[in-house]
Design a protein around this motif. Structure first.
Motif, PDB file in Angstrom:
ATOM      1  N   GLY A 166       0.798  -1.219   0.000  1.00  0.00           N
ATOM      2  CA  GLY A 166       0.000   0.000   0.000  1.00  0.00           C
ATOM      3  C   GLY A 166       0.829   1.265   0.000  1.00  0.00           C
ATOM      4  O   GLY A 166       0.337   2.341   0.347  1.00  0.00           O
ATOM      5  N   GLN A 167       2.090   1.167  -0.383  1.00  0.00           N
ATOM      6  CA  GLN A 167       2.966   2.338  -0.398  1.00  0.00           C
ATOM      7  C   GLN A 167       2.736   3.214  -1.632  1.00  0.00           C
ATOM      8  O   GLN A 167       3.156   4.354  -1.662  1.00  0.00           O
ATOM      9  CB  GLN A 167       4.434   1.907  -0.327  1.00  0.00           C
ATOM     10  CG  GLN A 167       4.783   1.165   0.949  1.00  0.00           C
ATOM     11  CD  GLN A 167       4.551   2.023   2.180  1.00  0.00           C
ATOM     12  OE1 GLN A 167       4.918   3.186   2.228  1.00  0.00           O
ATOM     13  NE2 GLN A 167       3.909   1.438   3.189  1.00  0.00           N
ATOM     14  N   ILE A 168       2.114   2.657  -2.645  1.00  0.00           N
ATOM     15  CA  ILE A 168       1.719   3.420  -3.825  1.00  0.00           C
ATOM     16  C   ILE A 168       0.198   3.446  -3.822  1.00  0.00           C
ATOM     17  O   ILE A 168      -0.445   2.421  -4.027  1.00  0.00           O
ATOM     18  CB  ILE A 168       2.242   2.779  -5.130  1.00  0.00           C
ATOM     19  CG1 ILE A 168       3.766   2.769  -5.149  1.00  0.00           C
ATOM     20  CG2 ILE A 168       1.685   3.525  -6.343  1.00  0.00           C
ATOM     21  CD1 ILE A 168       4.373   2.072  -6.357  1.00  0.00           C
ATOM     22  N   ALA A 169      -0.335   4.602  -3.539  1.00  0.00           N
ATOM     23  CA  ALA A 169      -1.787   4.737  -3.476  1.00  0.00           C
ATOM     24  C   ALA A 169      -2.340   5.060  -4.862  1.00  0.00           C
ATOM     25  O   ALA A 169      -1.746   5.847  -5.599  1.00  0.00           O
ATOM     26  CB  ALA A 169      -2.161   5.840  -2.494  1.00  0.00           C
ATOM     27  N   LEU A 170      -3.443   4.430  -5.194  1.00  0.00           N
ATOM     28  CA  LEU A 170      -4.112   4.734  -6.456  1.00  0.00           C
ATOM     29  C   LEU A 170      -4.898   6.031  -6.305  1.00  0.00           C
ATOM     30  O   LEU A 170      -5.513   6.277  -5.267  1.00  0.00           O
ATOM     31  CB  LEU A 170      -5.061   3.610  -6.847  1.00  0.00           C
ATOM     32  CG  LEU A 170      -4.424   2.281  -7.228  1.00  0.00           C
ATOM     33  CD1 LEU A 170      -5.498   1.269  -7.583  1.00  0.00           C
ATOM     34  CD2 LEU A 170      -3.459   2.455  -8.379  1.00  0.00           C
ATOM     35  N   GLN A 171      -4.844   6.844  -7.335  1.00  0.00           N
ATOM     36  CA  GLN A 171      -5.637   8.067  -7.346  1.00  0.00           C
ATOM     37  C   GLN A 171      -7.039   7.726  -7.816  1.00  0.00           C
ATOM     38  O   GLN A 171      -7.272   6.688  -8.428  1.00  0.00           O
ATOM     39  CB  GLN A 171      -4.981   9.103  -8.248  1.00  0.00           C
ATOM     40  CG  GLN A 171      -3.612   9.510  -7.744  1.00  0.00           C
ATOM     41  CD  GLN A 171      -2.907  10.458  -8.697  1.00  0.00           C
ATOM     42  OE1 GLN A 171      -3.370  10.730  -9.790  1.00  0.00           O
ATOM     43  NE2 GLN A 171      -1.767  10.973  -8.254  1.00  0.00           N
ATOM     44  N   ASP A 175      -6.512   3.239 -12.962  1.00  0.00           N
ATOM     45  CA  ASP A 175      -6.538   1.811 -13.241  1.00  0.00           C
ATOM     46  C   ASP A 175      -5.186   1.203 -12.856  1.00  0.00           C
ATOM     47  O   ASP A 175      -4.149   1.639 -13.365  1.00  0.00           O
ATOM     48  CB  ASP A 175      -6.830   1.584 -14.728  1.00  0.00           C
ATOM     49  CG  ASP A 175      -6.799   0.123 -15.101  1.00  0.00           C
ATOM     50  OD1 ASP A 175      -7.619  -0.646 -14.553  1.00  0.00           O
ATOM     51  OD2 ASP A 175      -5.948  -0.254 -15.934  1.00  0.00           O
ATOM     52  N   ILE A 176      -5.203   0.211 -11.983  1.00  0.00           N
ATOM     53  CA  ILE A 176      -3.961  -0.397 -11.502  1.00  0.00           C
ATOM     54  C   ILE A 176      -3.157  -1.013 -12.637  1.00  0.00           C
ATOM     55  O   ILE A 176      -1.944  -0.877 -12.696  1.00  0.00           O
ATOM     56  CB  ILE A 176      -4.225  -1.427 -10.376  1.00  0.00           C
ATOM     57  CG1 ILE A 176      -2.918  -1.960  -9.779  1.00  0.00           C
ATOM     58  CG2 ILE A 176      -5.037  -2.596 -10.875  1.00  0.00           C
ATOM     59  CD1 ILE A 176      -2.182  -0.983  -8.946  1.00  0.00           C
ATOM     60  N   GLU A 177      -3.843  -1.671 -13.560  1.00  0.00           N
ATOM     61  CA  GLU A 177      -3.123  -2.316 -14.653  1.00  0.00           C
ATOM     62  C   GLU A 177      -2.455  -1.282 -15.566  1.00  0.00           C
ATOM     63  O   GLU A 177      -1.320  -1.467 -16.010  1.00  0.00           O
ATOM     64  CB  GLU A 177      -4.069  -3.214 -15.455  1.00  0.00           C
ATOM     65  CG  GLU A 177      -3.333  -4.171 -16.357  1.00  0.00           C
ATOM     66  CD  GLU A 177      -4.219  -5.278 -16.896  1.00  0.00           C
ATOM     67  OE1 GLU A 177      -3.951  -5.689 -18.044  1.00  0.00           O
ATOM     68  OE2 GLU A 177      -5.133  -5.728 -16.193  1.00  0.00           O
ATOM     69  N   ALA A 178      -3.142  -0.169 -15.831  1.00  0.00           N
ATOM     70  CA  ALA A 178      -2.555   0.899 -16.648  1.00  0.00           C
ATOM     71  C   ALA A 178      -1.357   1.522 -15.932  1.00  0.00           C
ATOM     72  O   ALA A 178      -0.341   1.834 -16.567  1.00  0.00           O
ATOM     73  CB  ALA A 178      -3.603   1.957 -16.973  1.00  0.00           C
ATOM     74  N   LEU A 179      -1.481   1.691 -14.622  1.00  0.00           N
ATOM     75  CA  LEU A 179      -0.374   2.251 -13.854  1.00  0.00           C
ATOM     76  C   LEU A 179       0.829   1.321 -13.877  1.00  0.00           C
ATOM     77  O   LEU A 179       1.962   1.760 -14.114  1.00  0.00           O
ATOM     78  CB  LEU A 179      -0.812   2.511 -12.402  1.00  0.00           C
ATOM     79  CG  LEU A 179       0.277   3.058 -11.468  1.00  0.00           C
ATOM     80  CD1 LEU A 179       0.743   4.424 -11.941  1.00  0.00           C
ATOM     81  CD2 LEU A 179      -0.241   3.106 -10.036  1.00  0.00           C
ATOM     82  N   VAL A 180       0.597   0.044 -13.661  1.00  0.00           N
ATOM     83  CA  VAL A 180       1.693  -0.931 -13.691  1.00  0.00           C
ATOM     84  C   VAL A 180       2.359  -0.928 -15.063  1.00  0.00           C
ATOM     85  O   VAL A 180       3.583  -0.904 -15.173  1.00  0.00           O
ATOM     86  CB  VAL A 180       1.178  -2.346 -13.318  1.00  0.00           C
ATOM     87  CG1 VAL A 180       2.216  -3.418 -13.638  1.00  0.00           C
ATOM     88  CG2 VAL A 180       0.784  -2.394 -11.845  1.00  0.00           C
TER      89      VAL A 180
END
Length: 191
Positions: A166-171, A175-180
């Motif tokens: 949880g050190q990288i919080a999603l805004q 989308d988590i997959e797009a961020l990754v």
């Protein structure tokens, strides 16, 4: 003399696999602390002694689960390689992080310092096979290829752990997959 089913010994089709399947469910639901051989026997519906025919200790069960994790992970990486993506290294990096996010407890167990690979040849072989898949993609000579593969591994493993912790919080709306994908490919996220 009675031949009723009540007197027949209990037989399980493939107890080892059934135990591993149940252990994976317990691991994801309750974490490593929730895994015990007696509880596992109860979950599968066998005698408390039955799991010991396949795992002589809880540590052996954890090792078998980690090996299963590395085997699944290696298959996922092989499938990515076989699909022929334009940027194989990025595709494998994304697969690595998504595997971690979709198998949180199993991923943590696979890399647990509690399971020392130097004392567990089966685990060493399974983890080495996973690393060999990455190393094959990176290429290079023996020394440079190893260092490049370690650098790629450190990058995606670090990202996976940061996300798991949880050190990288999603805004909002992110989308988590797009961020990754953006992080692995080292490019900005499209708005």
């Amino acid at each position: 003399m009675s031949t009723s089913r009540a007197n027949a010994p209990y037989h399980h089709g493939n107890l080892r696999n059934a135990l591993l399947d149940a252990a994976l469910v317990i691991l994801e639901r309750e974490g490593e602390a929730g895994l015990g051989l007696r509880d596992l026997a109860r979950a599968v519906g066998v005698s408390p002694a039955a799991p010991y025919r396949h795992f002589d200790s809880r540590a052996a069960l954890l090792e078998a689960l980690a090996v299963t994790g590395f085997q699944r992970f290696t298959r996922a990486m092989d499938e990515v390689a076989a699909s022929g993506p334009a940027d194989l290294a990025s595709a494998m990096g994304k697969t690595y992080v998504l595997f971690a996010l979709q198998n949180r407890a199993l991923f943590r167990l696979m890399f647990s310092p509690q399971l020392r690979r130097d004392h567990r040849p089966g685990l060493r072989m399974a983890s080495d096979a996973a690393f060999a898949t990455l190393r094959h993609v990176i290429g290079g000579d023996l020394k440079e290829g190893r260092v490049a593969a370690l650098a790629a591994w450190a990058r995606v493993h670090g990202l996976a752990v940061l996300l798991l912790d949880g050190q990288i919080a999603l805004q909002a709306g992110e989308d988590i997959e797009a961020l990754v994908t953006a992080i692995v490919e080292n490019r900005p996220v499209a708005p």
